[in-house]
Motif scaffolding. Structure first.
Motif, short mmCIF file in Angstrom:
data_model
loop_
_atom_site.label_atom_id
_atom_site.label_comp_id
_atom_site.label_asym_id
_atom_site.label_seq_id
_atom_site.Cartn_x
_atom_site.Cartn_y
_atom_site.Cartn_z
N ARG A 1 28.03 -53.68 -34.79
CA ARG A 1 27.62 -52.54 -35.81
C ARG A 1 26.37 -52.18 -35.43
NH1 ARG A 1 31.90 -52.08 -39.58
NH2 ARG A 1 33.03 -53.81 -39.56
N ALA A 2 25.86 -50.62 -36.16
CA ALA A 2 24.67 -49.99 -35.62
C ALA A 2 24.26 -49.29 -36.84
CB ALA A 2 24.69 -49.62 -34.49
N GLU A 3 22.90 -49.26 -37.16
CA GLU A 3 22.35 -48.19 -37.92
C GLU A 3 21.35 -47.77 -37.49
OE1 GLU A 3 21.46 -49.97 -41.81
OE2 GLU A 3 23.62 -50.62 -42.32
N GLY A 4 20.91 -46.51 -37.59
CA GLY A 4 19.99 -45.90 -36.75
C GLY A 4 19.30 -44.67 -37.53
N VAL A 5 18.12 -44.26 -37.50
CA VAL A 5 17.40 -43.24 -37.89
C VAL A 5 16.89 -42.13 -36.80
CG1 VAL A 5 15.52 -42.34 -39.52
CG2 VAL A 5 16.69 -44.47 -39.91
N PHE A 6 17.31 -41.03 -36.90
CA PHE A 6 16.96 -40.05 -35.87
C PHE A 6 16.09 -38.61 -36.12
CE2 PHE A 6 20.38 -42.70 -34.62
CZ PHE A 6 20.18 -43.36 -33.45
N PHE A 7 15.42 -38.25 -35.47
CA PHE A 7 14.98 -36.99 -35.90
C PHE A 7 14.65 -36.02 -34.76
CE2 PHE A 7 11.45 -40.12 -34.70
CZ PHE A 7 10.53 -39.50 -33.99
N HIS A 8 14.37 -34.89 -34.95
CA HIS A 8 14.09 -33.92 -34.19
C HIS A 8 12.39 -33.76 -33.85
CE1 HIS A 8 18.22 -32.57 -34.29
NE2 HIS A 8 18.14 -32.50 -35.64
N PRO A 9 12.13 -34.07 -32.55
CA PRO A 9 10.61 -33.90 -32.42
C PRO A 9 10.26 -32.43 -32.68
CG PRO A 9 11.69 -34.76 -30.59
CD PRO A 9 12.92 -34.19 -31.42
N ARG A 10 8.77 -32.30 -33.28
CA ARG A 10 8.26 -31.20 -33.38
C ARG A 10 7.95 -30.31 -32.11
NH1 ARG A 10 3.90 -32.86 -38.21
NH2 ARG A 10 5.53 -33.18 -39.80
N PRO B 1 22.49 -28.12 -30.66
CA PRO B 1 22.04 -27.21 -29.49
C PRO B 1 20.70 -26.98 -29.23
CG PRO B 1 24.03 -26.59 -30.43
CD PRO B 1 23.52 -27.38 -31.37
N GLY B 2 19.96 -27.42 -28.02
CA GLY B 2 18.62 -26.78 -28.11
C GLY B 2 17.47 -27.73 -28.89
N ARG B 3 17.87 -28.70 -29.77
CA ARG B 3 17.20 -29.52 -30.53
C ARG B 3 17.61 -31.24 -30.21
NH1 ARG B 3 16.54 -28.63 -36.33
NH2 ARG B 3 14.76 -29.80 -36.08
#
Length: 212
Positions: free
Chosen positions: A199-208, A148-150
Motif C-alpha cells: 500500500r502507498a500514500e503520496g503527496v504530489f505537486f505541479h512545479p512552478r 495535460p501539459g502539467r
C-alpha cells in the motif's frame, strides 16, 4: 511481437521523426532487448554459446551506438505534437528497463495498470524487488495528479509492504484522496492473485514554471 516480425511502414504505423523510423520498430527492438535480459538471467547455455552470444550482442551495441542522442532521451515532440517520454524507466517505449507500464485513467479519477514482472525484476527469490514496487507505485500515484501539459512530481511517498509481491501478473491502482492547494494526496496499492501486497500514500505537486 517477436524479433522475427519487424513492422513495415506499409502496415500503417505511425512515424516518429525525420529519420522516418516506424514507432513500432523501436518498440520491437526494445521487446527484443527485454527478451535478451530475461535470457541472460536464466540461460544455462554452455561456454561456447555464451561467447558467441556475447560477440553478437557487442556487435549490435556497436551498431546502435554509431548515432546517439547526447545525454538522456528526455521528453521529445513527435511530428504531430505528441510528447514522447520514450526513455522513461516505467513507461518508456525505448527503455527495456520499463515493464512497460500502460496507465489507464477512469472517469472517476481512478488509475490502474496491469503488468507482468519477470526475472529482471526479482528481489527475494520468486518475488518482485521492493524498490521496483516503489517505482511502480510512485508512477501510478503520480498519474492521478498529472494534467495535460502539467506533470506532477513526487513530494513524499510512504509505502507499507504487507506481503511479498510474487513475480508474474501484478495490478497497480491509485486514486486521489484529497487536494489541498497545490498538493495532491493520492493513495494506491499493488495486488496479485494473493491480494494486496503493498500500500502507498503520496503527496504530489505541479512545479512552478521556470522564470524567463
Amino acid at each position: 511481437m517477436t524479433g522475427d516480425s519487424i513492422p513495415r511502414r506499409s502496415e500503417g504505423l505511425s512515424i516518429h521523426s525525420e529519420t522516418d523510423v516506424p514507432e513500432a520498430l523501436y518498440a520491437s527492438i526494445t521487446d527484443s532487448v527485454r527478451r535478451l535480459v530475461d535470457a541472460t538471467i536464466r540461460s544455462q547455455a554452455d561456454l561456447d554459446t555464451l561467447l558467441s552470444a556475447k560477440a553478437k550482442i557487442d556487435a549490435a551495441a556497436g551498431e546502435l551506438s554509431q548515432s546517439l542522442i547526447p545525454g538522456s532521451f528526455g521528453v521529445q515532440q513527435a511530428v504531430g505534437g505528441q510528447s514522447l517520454a520514450w526513455g522513461n524507466a516505467v513507461i518508456g517505449l525505448r527503455n527495456a528497463l520499463a515493464p512497460p507500464l500502460v496507465v489507464h485513467h477512469e472517469p472517476d479519477g481512478r488509475v490502474w495498470a496491469d503488468v507482468t514482472l519477470g526475472a529482471a525484476y526479482e528481489g527475494p527469490a520468486g518475488h518482485v524487488h521492493g524498490g521496483i514496487c516503489a517505482l511502480l507505485l510512485d508512477h501510478v500515484l503520480g498519474a492521478t495528479a498529472h494534467q495535460p501539459g502539467r506533470p506532477a512530481v513526487t513530494g513524499t511517498l510512504t509505502l507499507r509492504y504487507e506481503a511479498g509481491t510474487r513475480l508474474g501478473p501484478v495490478r497497480a491502482e491509485a486514486h486521489i484522496d484529497r487536494v489541498e492547494g497545490v498538493k495532491t494526496f493520492a493513495v494506491g496499492h499493488l495486488a496479485t492473485s494473493d491480494g494486496i501486497t503493498v500500500r502507498a500514500e503520496g503527496v504530489f505537486f505541479h512545479p512552478r514554471p521556470a522564470a524567463r
